[in-house]
Design an enzyme around this catalytic site. Structure first.
Site, PDB file in Angstrom:
ATOM      1  N   GLU A  81       0.814  -1.221   0.000  1.00  0.00           N
ATOM      2  CA  GLU A  81       0.000   0.000   0.000  1.00  0.00           C
ATOM      3  C   GLU A  81       0.852   1.278   0.000  1.00  0.00           C
ATOM      4  O   GLU A  81       0.400   2.323   0.473  1.00  0.00           O
ATOM      5  CB  GLU A  81      -0.945  -0.009   1.201  1.00  0.00           C
ATOM      6  CG  GLU A  81      -1.951  -1.153   1.146  1.00  0.00           C
ATOM      7  CD  GLU A  81      -3.046  -0.967   2.165  1.00  0.00           C
ATOM      8  OE1 GLU A  81      -4.133  -0.527   1.780  1.00  0.00           O
ATOM      9  OE2 GLU A  81      -2.789  -1.262   3.360  1.00  0.00           O
ATOM     10  N   HIS A 100      -0.127   5.209   7.474  1.00  0.00           N
ATOM     11  CA  HIS A 100      -1.333   4.419   7.201  1.00  0.00           C
ATOM     12  C   HIS A 100      -1.425   3.357   8.291  1.00  0.00           C
ATOM     13  O   HIS A 100      -0.465   2.635   8.544  1.00  0.00           O
ATOM     14  CB  HIS A 100      -1.268   3.772   5.830  1.00  0.00           C
ATOM     15  CG  HIS A 100      -2.328   2.723   5.630  1.00  0.00           C
ATOM     16  ND1 HIS A 100      -3.668   2.988   5.844  1.00  0.00           N
ATOM     17  CD2 HIS A 100      -2.256   1.413   5.282  1.00  0.00           C
ATOM     18  CE1 HIS A 100      -4.362   1.872   5.613  1.00  0.00           C
ATOM     19  NE2 HIS A 100      -3.528   0.911   5.282  1.00  0.00           N
ATOM     20  N   HIS A 102      -4.140   0.469  10.603  1.00  0.00           N
ATOM     21  CA  HIS A 102      -5.369  -0.329  10.663  1.00  0.00           C
ATOM     22  C   HIS A 102      -5.946  -0.338  12.080  1.00  0.00           C
ATOM     23  O   HIS A 102      -6.669  -1.271  12.444  1.00  0.00           O
ATOM     24  CB  HIS A 102      -5.081  -1.776  10.237  1.00  0.00           C
ATOM     25  CG  HIS A 102      -4.537  -1.911   8.847  1.00  0.00           C
ATOM     26  ND1 HIS A 102      -3.782  -2.971   8.439  1.00  0.00           N
ATOM     27  CD2 HIS A 102      -4.645  -1.093   7.765  1.00  0.00           C
ATOM     28  CE1 HIS A 102      -3.426  -2.821   7.162  1.00  0.00           C
ATOM     29  NE2 HIS A 102      -3.941  -1.692   6.743  1.00  0.00           N
ATOM     30  N   HIS A 171     -11.243  -0.526   6.836  1.00  0.00           N
ATOM     31  CA  HIS A 171      -9.817  -0.761   6.612  1.00  0.00           C
ATOM     32  C   HIS A 171      -8.928  -0.044   7.623  1.00  0.00           C
ATOM     33  O   HIS A 171      -8.124  -0.676   8.309  1.00  0.00           O
ATOM     34  CB  HIS A 171      -9.519  -0.324   5.167  1.00  0.00           C
ATOM     35  CG  HIS A 171      -8.106  -0.491   4.718  1.00  0.00           C
ATOM     36  ND1 HIS A 171      -7.723  -0.311   3.412  1.00  0.00           N
ATOM     37  CD2 HIS A 171      -6.966  -0.801   5.381  1.00  0.00           C
ATOM     38  CE1 HIS A 171      -6.415  -0.525   3.295  1.00  0.00           C
ATOM     39  NE2 HIS A 171      -5.941  -0.818   4.479  1.00  0.00           N
TER      40      HIS A 171
HETATM   41 ZN   LIG Z   1      -3.994  -1.018   4.839  1.00  0.00          ZN
END
Ligand SMILES: [Zn+2]
Length: 248
Positions: A81, A100, A102, A171
């Site tokens: 990602e 990023h 989760h 997500h």
């Molecule tokens: Zn992710």
């Protein structure tokens, strides 16, 4: 040192520590990632190859271009990602660091109409207005929910717009900061803010979010002052790393 590694030892050291801090704060686990824009070439950014943040070493940090490529590295060796980071750096010249994550605590706000807003002082960087939610299905139909292309990264970035963070439906979240320390504080505060908000809702309480004025006043805090550096020093001590004043 190869072209794919930065010669800026301090930046690499801070990014490695940022990985460890975010694992310590449970913002990142085996997955998720943090990056910094390369001060020596702003059209590139520094990020680990595909490793768990808690165990990232300086040798794992590679220079990525804004297409998500690393010279001499196969795509399978990199984070899948990485396009989240590439697209945000491409669109927002003032952004110096991206994460990023989760983190579970934010997910209820990504799959429902519950607004995620700043409700306690340390989370002011979330903003007074609800955090936008990006739903990958709107533009790309059924996917594995991961951001695996430049186009998907750019779509996410359009939802981020000029905000500091965006939720990703089912997500996690992506956040962008004007400095690494600002980003770390924001990323650590976000799941805490989400928990406080959910606890209040579970208890049947009425939520009072921070106002625009309160958020603006909190954002004037100078992180280079001792009060700002305290956080940095705390994390260094917790992780057994020498504290360098002025770091980040
Ligand atoms: Zn992710």
């Amino acid at each position: 040192m190869s072209n794919s590694h930065s010669s800026n030892a301090r930046i690499v050291r801070e990014l490695v520590l940022a990985n460890h801090i975010l694992a310590f704060e449970n913002v990142l686990d085996a997955y998720g990632h943090v990056s910094v824009r390369n001060p020596d070439n702003p059209a590139t950014f520094l990020m680990s190859r595909s490793r768990s943040p808690e165990i990232v070493d300086p040798d794992d940090i590679f220079i990525h271009d804004l297409a998500g490529n690393v010279e001499g590295m196969a795509a399978k060796e990199l984070y899948r990602e990485r396009f989240i980071h590439a697209a945000i750096y491409e669109a927002r010249s003032e952004v110096a660091a991206v994460i990023h994550s989760h983190a579970d605590d934010v997910l209820p706000f990504s799959i429902s109409k519950l607004p995620l807003q700043a409700v306690f002082h340390a989370a002011s960087s979330i903003g007074a207005k609800p955090v936008p939610v990006w739903d990958i299905r709107k533009e790309f139909g059924d996917t594995n929910l991961l951001v695996e292309s430049v186009d998907q990264g750019r779509s996410l970035t359009r939802s981020l717009a000029d905000r500091s963070m965006v939720l990703m439906r089912g997500h996690g979240f992506a956040a962008a900061g004007s400095s690494l320390i600002y980003l770390l504080k924001m990323a650590a505060a976000l799941p805490r803010n989400a928990r406080i908000l959910l606890d209040t809702l579970h208890a049947g309480g009425e939520v009072v979010p921070m106002s625009e004025g309160e958020v603006a006043l909190r954002d004037q805090t100078d992180l280079s002052l001792p009060a700002g550096q305290r956080q940095w020093e705390y994390w260094c001590r917790k992780l057994g790393v020498a504290f360098e004043p002025g770091g980040f």
